[in-house]
Structure formats: structure tokens, C-alpha cells
Design an enzyme around this catalytic site. Structure first.
Site, PDB file in Angstrom:
ATOM      1  CE  LYS A  75      19.005  49.399  -2.060  1.00  0.00           C
ATOM      2  NZ  LYS A  75      19.460  48.423  -2.889  1.00  0.00           N
ATOM      3  CG  ASN A  76      15.806  46.251  -3.146  1.00  0.00           C
ATOM      4  OD1 ASN A  76      16.897  47.102  -3.369  1.00  0.00           O
ATOM      5  ND2 ASN A  76      15.646  45.469  -2.049  1.00  0.00           N
ATOM      6  CB  CYS A 136      28.674  40.761  -1.263  1.00  0.00           C
ATOM      7  SG  CYS A 136      27.031  40.466  -0.645  1.00  0.00           S
ATOM      8  NE  ARG A 196      22.967  39.135  -1.722  1.00  0.00           N
ATOM      9  CZ  ARG A 196      22.494  40.417  -1.558  1.00  0.00           C
ATOM     10  NH1 ARG A 196      23.249  40.985  -1.015  1.00  0.00           N
ATOM     11  NH2 ARG A 196      21.159  40.490  -2.206  1.00  0.00           N
ATOM     12  NE  ARG A 236      25.216  49.433  -2.290  1.00  0.00           N
ATOM     13  CZ  ARG A 236      24.679  48.433  -1.843  1.00  0.00           C
ATOM     14  NH1 ARG A 236      25.252  47.740  -0.784  1.00  0.00           N
ATOM     15  NH2 ARG A 236      23.689  47.587  -2.181  1.00  0.00           N
TER      16      ARG A 236
HETATM   17  C1  UD1 Z   1      17.299  41.097  -3.205  1.00  0.00           C
HETATM   18  C2  UD1 Z   1      17.217  42.331  -2.895  1.00  0.00           C
HETATM   19  C3  UD1 Z   1      17.771  42.541  -1.107  1.00  0.00           C
HETATM   20  C4  UD1 Z   1      17.118  41.475  -0.295  1.00  0.00           C
HETATM   21  C5  UD1 Z   1      17.200  40.057  -0.981  1.00  0.00           C
HETATM   22  C6  UD1 Z   1      16.267  39.285  -0.195  1.00  0.00           C
HETATM   23  C7  UD1 Z   1      17.176  43.912  -4.555  1.00  0.00           C
HETATM   24  C8  UD1 Z   1      18.373  44.698  -5.348  1.00  0.00           C
HETATM   25  N1  UD1 Z   1      18.077  43.420  -3.626  1.00  0.00           N
HETATM   26  O1  UD1 Z   1      18.433  40.724  -3.409  1.00  0.00           O
HETATM   27  O2  UD1 Z   1      17.904  43.754  -0.770  1.00  0.00           O
HETATM   28  O3  UD1 Z   1      18.000  41.431   0.790  1.00  0.00           O
HETATM   29  O4  UD1 Z   1      16.350  40.162  -2.477  1.00  0.00           O
HETATM   30  O5  UD1 Z   1      14.988  39.805   0.031  1.00  0.00           O
HETATM   31  O6  UD1 Z   1      16.040  43.769  -4.822  1.00  0.00           O
HETATM   32  N2  UD1 Z   1      20.064  32.543  -4.334  1.00  0.00           N
HETATM   33  C9  UD1 Z   1      20.313  31.502  -5.035  1.00  0.00           C
HETATM   34  N3  UD1 Z   1      20.631  31.426  -6.546  1.00  0.00           N
HETATM   35  C10 UD1 Z   1      20.424  32.571  -7.069  1.00  0.00           C
HETATM   36  C11 UD1 Z   1      19.880  33.624  -6.470  1.00  0.00           C
HETATM   37  C12 UD1 Z   1      19.800  33.518  -5.157  1.00  0.00           C
HETATM   38  O7  UD1 Z   1      20.873  30.336  -4.347  1.00  0.00           O
HETATM   39  O8  UD1 Z   1      20.558  32.471  -8.180  1.00  0.00           O
HETATM   40  C13 UD1 Z   1      19.653  32.620  -3.082  1.00  0.00           C
HETATM   41  C14 UD1 Z   1      20.627  33.610  -2.272  1.00  0.00           C
HETATM   42  O9  UD1 Z   1      21.851  33.166  -1.943  1.00  0.00           O
HETATM   43  C15 UD1 Z   1      19.767  33.811  -1.098  1.00  0.00           C
HETATM   44  C16 UD1 Z   1      18.332  33.759  -1.745  1.00  0.00           C
HETATM   45  O10 UD1 Z   1      18.595  33.041  -2.683  1.00  0.00           O
HETATM   46  O11 UD1 Z   1      20.221  33.116  -0.140  1.00  0.00           O
HETATM   47  C17 UD1 Z   1      17.567  34.977  -1.881  1.00  0.00           C
HETATM   48  O12 UD1 Z   1      18.494  35.952  -2.627  1.00  0.00           O
HETATM   49  P1  UD1 Z   1      17.917  36.772  -3.725  1.00  0.00           P
HETATM   50  O13 UD1 Z   1      16.312  36.959  -3.512  1.00  0.00           O
HETATM   51  O14 UD1 Z   1      18.259  36.529  -4.914  1.00  0.00           O
HETATM   52  O15 UD1 Z   1      18.484  38.452  -3.221  1.00  0.00           O
HETATM   53  P2  UD1 Z   1      18.852  39.344  -4.383  1.00  0.00           P
HETATM   54  O16 UD1 Z   1      17.724  39.284  -5.335  1.00  0.00           O
HETATM   55  O17 UD1 Z   1      20.141  39.451  -4.429  1.00  0.00           O
END
Ligand code: UD1
Length: 420
Positions: A22-23, A117, A122, A399
């Protein structure tokens, strides 16, 4: 709302195929926005999140044609709308992945703010800061992120102070059409990021260093179409391996890439599993033994994925000994613990750690799925519990897990869906 009923107590035993990830599929579908030529995506999992992404692309004016083998041809020739509406974004945070491609190709995009969420706040600030550093104007108004650029995005040096998976993907996609070179430092190294980079390279992008902490992208004026098969789902694979281990069972996974699961396989060996692997298969056998509790700390890849944390919590709940699970990626990702406690698990959460003291067996109870991976852990708890566990709100599971009941039944589990 559909529910699942699981009658626990059977050791899993059998063989299943691992679905496409999925990811990996979600960013690859979003990447189709970067070109007016068709992009054919193969090995797509049949999941609610994929349908949501196709629906979102559809509402932007993208045509998708699904063939009889479930390959999808995506044509973003006639983008009509540059807005990802709240109704879709609120059901899937990964909708943010259309932001980078839309701005890079069309100069403008509006995406509803994903908001909080189930697993913490996030934010998406790093996605936005990266686009701003590439010359875009970013504003947040009326619950929407609005990003505009009068000319082509400009290549830039981007340092991500937190490793972000979709952030790296968004900026990498945007940079493929920017003018000049972009360097993404402290980039996510997840296999799904690498898979996206490989798809973009097939589309004509110039990318180096994907899979390392520094990704270099030299922007092109245009990209073309391609055919890309998404890689196998290491999180789905891990979930079934942990389920088999927790039930003291045996499993053979096919169409999987063992190299992507090294950390998980090492933990399962520590828990007492006998594991053997071939080029595209993994076999796990507990030889009827109770697993031993393991300590685990989540980290960005190549560390232990946060997306398998809840499943290992369920394993520890019935293991011999005590295991400490530490979550370092997301705050508030222990919602499954409360539900498992209702099934007799002995777990203490303190800050970002859960101390799990294994009990001989869990007892069935009605429980509620709170997010995707938490739901998977409740399914594992249900498989090992005595009696009938009723899991509510399983739309979270749909999902991210393709045909979960069919696959578990193939492994001998007693599970069925009650339409609600
Ligand atoms: C993706 C995955 C999810 C997985 C996560 C961590 C997808 C669609 N989803 O989610 O399944 O659990 O990686 O491996 O690929 N953060 C910030 N600022 C930002 C973005 C992120 O502070 O702009 C922080 C988040 O709050 C979190 C960390 O970075 O603490 C990692 O998040 P992130 O890797 O961005 O998660 P997703 O990409 O949403």
C-alpha cells in the site's frame, strides 16, 4: 459498520501470497500526475486506500482504467482541478502526496489539511517548508494548504530535520520537474521511497542516492509514461509472520522480498521462531512452542518499523517473560494496549514505552479497532484468545489488509465478517 468475529485458539498453518505494498502503491499512483503519458501500475493491492487515491485522482480529472488482472493505467493528460477536497483527505492522510506533483507540473495545488489522526498530531510542515525552499508560495487558509509557483520550481538543498516518508516522497516528486538540482538530506530510506524513485526513473527522472540519507534529483522539463510493478508489502508480511508466531504456528509466505524484513525476522528468531528464506519466500515455524517476549524500539528504516509495533505488542502479550516496546516515531500509538488489556493482557504504558508481561492466554472480549496497525494487533490478539473476539470498526483494517479473512482462513483461522 462491519465487524470481525474471531474464534481463537488455532495455530496458524499454511501458505499465503503477500500483496503489493500500500505505502509504495500510493506514491506511485500520485507520481502519475507528473506526466500526460499513461503510467501503468501493476501488483496493486485491492484496498480501500487505493480506491480512495484513485477517487482523488479522478476528482482531479485523471482517468484510470483497471484491466482484468487489476493493473491500473493512469492518464493524467487532462487535469481539470487542482484541489484535493477535505472529504477525501480526511479519510486518507496520504492524499498529501498529490501536492508535490500538482505544484511541480501545474504550478498550483490545494490540499485540505490532514489534521490530527488516531496516532498523534502528524504535521506536514516539512513537506511545506521543502516546497517553499523550492520557490513556491505556501499559505494555509480555510483548512486548505494552498501552494503556488509562478514559474518552474527551483532545485534547492533541503534538510529534513525529522525523517519523513511521505515528506521525502512529495519533495522527490516535486524535484523531478524542478529547474536544476535538488538535494534532500536526512531523507527517508524506506523501501517504499526507493520503489517510488525507481518508478520515477522509469518515467525519465534523474535521481541518485535513493535508499540512502541523501537523495540527489536533477530536474527535467518533462517526464513520460512507464509500467511499474509495486514491491511487496513488508508490513503485511510481518503481520502474518507475527500472527503465526503468536499462535505457535507455521507459515509460508510467497511473493515476498525477505531482504526487506531483516529486522522483523531477527526479532522473530529471538522470540524462538525457526525461519528459512528463499529468493521470494519466507517460512516460519514455532514448532508448537510459546514465543519468548522481545524488547523492541521503533526507528526509521532500516530500524524496526513503527507499523509493526502493535503486532509485536500482541505477540509479547502471550509470550513467556516480559518485553519492553518503545515507540519513537509517533506519539500516542498505544491505543491497542487498552483494548488488549480488556482481553486480559498485562501491559503498563509509561511515556513512550509499554512494558508487556506475557500471560498464558488472553480471553475474548468485544474490542474496537482504532487505527490500521492497531487493528491488525487486535486480530492477532483475537487469534490467540480463548473464545469469540468481536472486533468493531474494521474499516481501518480494510484500508491496509487485502482479503484479511480469506488469507487467515487459508491459514486455518476461524474468522468471519459480520456486515453492519
Ligand atoms: C508513513 C507511512 C506510515 C508509517 C510512517 C512512519 C505512508 C502512506 N504511510 O507515514 O504507514 O507509519 O510513514 O514509517 O507511507 N513529521 C513532522 N513533520 C512533517 C512530516 C512528519 O514532524 O512534515 C513527523 C511525524 O509527526 C512523525 C515522523 O515525522 O513523528 C514520521 O512521520 P512520516 O514518516 O512523515 O509518516 P507518514 O509519511 O505520514
Amino acid at each position: 459498520m462491519d465487524k470481525l468475529i474471531i474464534t481463537g485458539g488455532t495455530a496458524l498453518d499454511g501458505e499465503i501470497r503477500v500483496s503489493g505494498a500500500k505505502n509504495a502503491a500510493l506514491p506511485v499512483l500520485a507520481a502519475a500526475l507528473l506526466t500526460d503519458e499513461p503510467v501503468t501500475v501493476c501488483n496493486l493491492p485491492h484496498l480501500k486506500d487505493i480506491t480512495t487515491m484513485l477517487e482523488l485522482l479522478g476528482c482531479l480529472g485523471v482517468e484510470s482504467i483497471v484491466d482484468e488482472t487489476m493493473n491500473v493505467e493512469v492518464r493524467a493528460g487532462g487535469i481539470r482541478r487542482l484541489k484535493a477536497p477535505y472529504d477525501l483527505v480526511r479519510t486518507m492522510r496520504a492524499s498529501i502526496l498529490v501536492l508535490g506533483p500538482l505544484v511541480a507540473r501545474n504550478g498550483y495545488a490545494e490540499v485540505a489539511l490532514p489534521g490530527g489522526c488516531g496516532i498523534g498530531s502528524r504535521p506536514v510542515d516539512l513537506h511545506l517548508r521543502g516546497l517553499a525552499a523550492m520557490g513556491a508560495d505556501v499559505e494555509v487558509e480555510g483548512g486548505y494548504i494552498k501552494v503556488r509557483t509562478a514559474s518552474r520550481l527551483k532545485g534547492a538543498r533541503l534538510f529534513l530535520d525529522t525523517v519523513t516518508v511521505t515528506g521525502t516522497e512529495n519533495l522527490m516528486m516535486a524535484a523531478t520537474l524542478a529547474e536544476g538540482e535538488t538535494l534532500i538530506e536526512n531523507a527517508a530510506r524506506e523501501p517504499e521511497v526507493v520503489d517510488l524513485a525507481e518508478c520515477l526513473i522509469r518515467m525519465g527522472a534523474d535521481i541518485e542516492g535513493h535508499g540512502t540519507g541523501t537523495v540527489r534529483i536533477r530536474g527535467k522539463e518533462r517526464l513520460g509514461g512507464c509500467t511499474h510493478a509495486v514491491l511487496s508489502d513488508r508490513i503485511e508480511a510481518s503481520t502474518y509472520l507475527v500472527a503465526a508466531a503468536a499462535t505457535r504456528g507455521r507459515i509460508r509466505l510467497k511473493e515476498v522480498e525477505p531482504a526487506l524484513l531483516e529486522q522483523v525476522l531477527a526479532k522473530l528468531r529471538e522470540a524462538g521462531a525457526q525461519i528459512s528464506c528463499g529468493p521470494d519466500w519466507i517460512e516460519l515455524d514455532m514448532q508448537g512452542e510459546r514465543p519468548r517476549a522481545v524488547n523492541l524500539k521503533t526507528a526509521p528504516y532500516p530500524g524496526m518499523a513503527t507499523d509493526v509495533q502493535a503486532q509485536f505488542t500482541a505477540l509479547n502479550a502471550v509470550a513467556s517473560g516480559t518485553g519492553i516496546i518503545t515507540e519513537t516515531i509517533f506519539e500516542n500509538r498505544f491505543m491497542h494496549v487498552l483494548e488488549m488489556t480488556r482481553m486480559g493482557a498485562c501491559i503498563d504504558v509509561s511515556g513512550s514505552s509499554a512494558v508487556v508481561k506475557g500471560v498464558e492466554s488472553l480471553k475474548a472480549a468485544p474490542v474496537m479497532a482504532t487505527d490500521l496497525r492497531a487493528s491488525a494487533s487486535l486480530v492477532i490478539a483475537g487469534l490467540v484468545a480463548k473464545g469469540d473476539t468481536l472486533i468493531d470498526r474494521i474499516y481501518h483494517i480494510d484500508r491496509g489488509y487485502e482479503c484479511i479473512e480469506e488469507k487467515l482462513r487459508q491459514l486455518g483461522a476461524c474468522i468471519h465478517r459480520v456486515p453492519g
